[in-house]
Each structure stands twice: as C-alpha cells, then as structure tokens.
Design an enzyme around this catalytic site. Structure first.
Site, PDB file in Angstrom:
ATOM      1  N   CYS A  94       0.682  -0.906   0.158  1.00 35.12           N
ATOM      2  CA  CYS A  94      -0.071   0.375  -0.309  1.00 35.12           C
ATOM      3  C   CYS A  94       0.424   1.319  -0.171  1.00 35.12           C
ATOM      4  CB  CYS A  94      -1.500   0.029   1.756  1.00 35.12           C
ATOM      5  SG  CYS A  94       0.049  -0.500   3.233  1.00 35.12           S
ATOM      6  N   HIS A 329      -1.290   1.558   7.261  1.00 36.03           N
ATOM      7  CA  HIS A 329      -2.267   0.867   5.824  1.00 36.03           C
ATOM      8  C   HIS A 329      -1.352   2.494   5.471  1.00 36.03           C
ATOM      9  CE1 HIS A 329      -4.571  -0.287   2.011  1.00 36.03           C
ATOM     10  NE2 HIS A 329      -5.701   0.914   3.140  1.00 36.03           N
TER      11      HIS A 329
END
Length: 414
Positions: A94, A329
């Site tokens: 990510c 994330h």
C-alpha cells in the site's frame, strides 16, 4: 557497512538544486528517441537488494511476501462511483500504491476533471501519466545531473515467466533496464511491450493474471535505480541503515517519501533538524525532512498519537491531495474538483468536502466527508471509534481536533 560515497553535503546541494524549479511534466529538451536497453548485473542487483531489505537482512534468505506481485490497474467494484480508484489486490504494497493513486488524482484535477466523473479512457491515460511523473520526480530536477529514468522490466528472453517474476521478491538480477531521457518517451512506452505486459493489469485480466503481475514491485525497483542506491542512502538520516522495506513487509517512510517527493528522506517535518552536537566533542546527527512544498501531501495517525510531526509542507501541498497513513495502511484523501494552490496561501474554507479512497477496500461507494473545522465544542474521546476512528484522527491532524466530520450516509472507515 561502508558509508556511501555520495556525501551528505553533496546530496543536500542536489536537493536544493532540484527544488529551484518546478518539476516539468513535459519534454525538457532531451531526445524523444527510444530508450537504451541493458541488463541489470549481479552487483547492482545485490546493491538494490541490500537497500530494499537493509544490509544485514539482505545476507539472509529474506524475500517479500507473494502479495507484492500485483500489477497496476483499476478496481472494477469502484467503476461506478470511484472510477479513478486503483486496485490493490492484496495487503502489503500500500505504501507504493497510495502515492501513485495520489498522482493519478492530481492528473485528473489538473485536466481539470472531477475525479468522480472521469471516464475509463481518461483514468487509464492519467495512470500512465502518474507512473511517468513519479519516476521523473525520482530522477531529479535542476542542472546537477542529466535526468535519466531507469525502468526495470522482465527479461523478454526467459524460459519460465512465473519463476522470473517470483525471483523479483528477492532481487531484480537479470531484469532489463530501459533508460529514458524525456517524459514523452517514457509515457509512450507504457503502452507497448515490455512495459505494458510487466506493469499493467488490464480490466479484462482474470484475478490470477492481476495477482501474478509485478508492476508494483518493478516500480519500486525502478524508483530506487533511478534515484541511485548511493543517493537514496545519502537521503536517509543514517545511510548505512537505510532500507525501503521494514517490518512485516511494509514500506518505510523513506520509500513513501521517495515516491511522493523524489527524495528518500527519513522524516515528514519541514527542513532539517540537528540531534545532538550542542556541546564540544558531542556527536550530532542531521535529521532530514521535506525540503520544499510538494505536489501532493501526507498525513499520519501517528501525529494524532504524538509520535511524529508532519510539517506544513506536506499538510499544505500544491494540490489538495494527501496520502493518509493509518497505522500499517496507506490510503487517500483529496478535495475533488479543487484547483492547485500555487502560492500556498489559500485559507481553509469554513466547510469543505474531502473524498476518501482505499485501493485495498473494494470500495463500491463514494465516501464524501464534510469537514467543518471548529465545528465541535469538545474534542471527541480518543477511543470513540464511531466519532473518532483512525481516518477521523488522520483528518483532524490537518483540520484540527475540533473538526466536525459528516460521512454523508456512507459507511465510516474506523
């Protein structure tokens, strides 16, 4: 480990030269001829591996998780509401996908087109623009060196393609290296082999093909090779300890900063700060932050926790687009339809809409968050996930702890 031959002072001079002029998206006068092609040798491949994992880990059998093998493409489930949305097939990369997503949205706003109403052909075109932008940013600006982008691709003459792709999880030995000297030349190359097949996951591809591509990982190797191993090390606070992948296969801050700004600095505050050295004979360490105001920005939940400081340059980038870091994330926040703030002196409106998109979230609805700075009488409780979840905490690092947030009927992201 030996220190890199590129000195700290030389690296900083290069950064300053690069920041003297805005990054150009168009041809800079270099040749539009096709790229020069070579093969990545064992020595440079090992240097890239040592920078990827860190010098100690590179001597072990460490490799990236298979989840890193994915290509660049759009999320089919988001086509109706967030057509600009990239698809991250599985968790892990990510920190690579979110910065590219930021530059995709930047390109749409620059057209100008509202991201939510962009057509599929427009989105594909700006994805290729964004990949080009990211790599040319890593190539540097100014006159300190001739800009050359080095793009790694799978070798065209190989027996078992799947084995070659899997080997990338350890190091890129044997990859082809295509060198480009102009933005238009690289932009055109994404549409044809070898880059089209190695990097892009088309909408017609099945799930196995999407997850077997190597475009995301190849972009990271290309950014490292373009910036140069020694220069990337010199960008970091402690060159001999620099690494692009940290614990559990996640990107380090140096990786995210390299893709966002073209410089692999270790911090997100503005400028530089000296640690120690106040007294005679005391060791000192220069901590490197963001040298100038970037095109797109960055916000972090760890600022809400008091663990770090995000400087004004990343909080107020030229375009109102931010990579949002929530623990392990990365996703995206942006103001759709907004114009660039060239002077950096625009005042925040009394109320604004911020869009949220998560490439890993299989997002099938538009998430529009109305932010009203100062709209609350008291700060929400830290553990109140409904009113102050992770994304809400990230947003409030930019618009204040008393910002009122309305998700306008969409499901909040906690």
């Amino acid at each position: 480990s030996p220190r890199p031959t590129v000195g700290r002072r030389a690296a900083q001079q290069e950064i300053e030269l690069e920041e003297e002029e805005d990054y150009g998206d168009d041809d800079d006068g270099l040749s539009d001829a096709g790229p020069s092609v070579s093969t990545l040798g064992a020595e440079e491949a090992q240097e890239l591996r040592a920078l990827l994992f860190g010098a100690k880990a590179a001597k072990t059998d460490k490799e990236l998780p298979r989840e890193w093998l994915q290509g660049w493409g759009f999320e089919p489930e988001a086509a109706g509401t967030c057509p600009y949305g990239l698809r991250q097939s599985q968790g892990g990369p990510c920190g690579i996908v979110a910065p590219v997503q930021a530059f995709v949205v930047r390109r749409l706003l620059k057209l100008p087109v509202r991201a939510a109403s962009a057509g599929s052909a427009q989105c594909r075109a700006v994805l290729l623009d964004a990949l080009t932008d990211v790599l040319f940013r890593c190539a540097g600006r100014g006159t300190s060196r001739r800009r050359r982008v080095r793009v790694l691709a799978l070798p065209r003459a190989c027996g078992n393609a799947s084995l070659v792709v899997k080997r990338l999880l350890r190091q890129p030995h044997g990859c082809e290296v295509l060198e480009f000297g102009s933005w238009p030349a690289l932009r055109a190359a994404w549409d044809v082999p070898p880059l089209s097949g190695a990097y892009l996951a088309e909408a017609s591809d099945d799930e196995q093909r999407r997850c077997a591509s190597a475009g995301v990982l190849l972009l990271l190797y290309s950014a490292m090779a373009t910036r140069g191993v020694e220069v990337v090390r010199a960008d970091a606070d402690i060159p001999e300890q620099a690494q692009m992948i940290g614990a559990h296969g996640y990107c380090t801050q140096e990786t995210v900063n390299l893709l966002l700004t073209g410089v692999a600095c270790s911090n997100v505050f503005d400028g530089e700060r000296q640690l120690g050295g106040e007294r005679e004979g005391e060791d000192k360490l220069m901590l490197r932050g963001v040298a100038s105001r970037p095109e797109v920005g960055f916000l972090s939940i760890f600022e809400a926790f008091g663990s770090l400081e995000v400087g004004a340059r990343l909080k107020r980038p030229r375009w109102p687009i931010w990579v949002a870091h929530a623990e392990s994330h990365y996703s995206l926040l942006f103001q759709d339809g907004a114009a660039a703030d060239d002077a950096g002196d625009k005042e925040d409106p009394g109320e604004l809409d911020v869009m949220y998109y998560d490439p890993l979230g299989r997002q099938d609805e538009e998430k529009r968050i109305t932010v009203k700075p100062g709209g609350l009488d008291i700060e929400p409780e830290e553990d109140d996930l409904e009113e102050n979840g992770m994304i809400a905490k990230v947003i409030r690092t930019r618009w204040g702890k008393l910002a009122a947030l309305d998700w306008n009927g969409s499901d909040p992201v906690y």
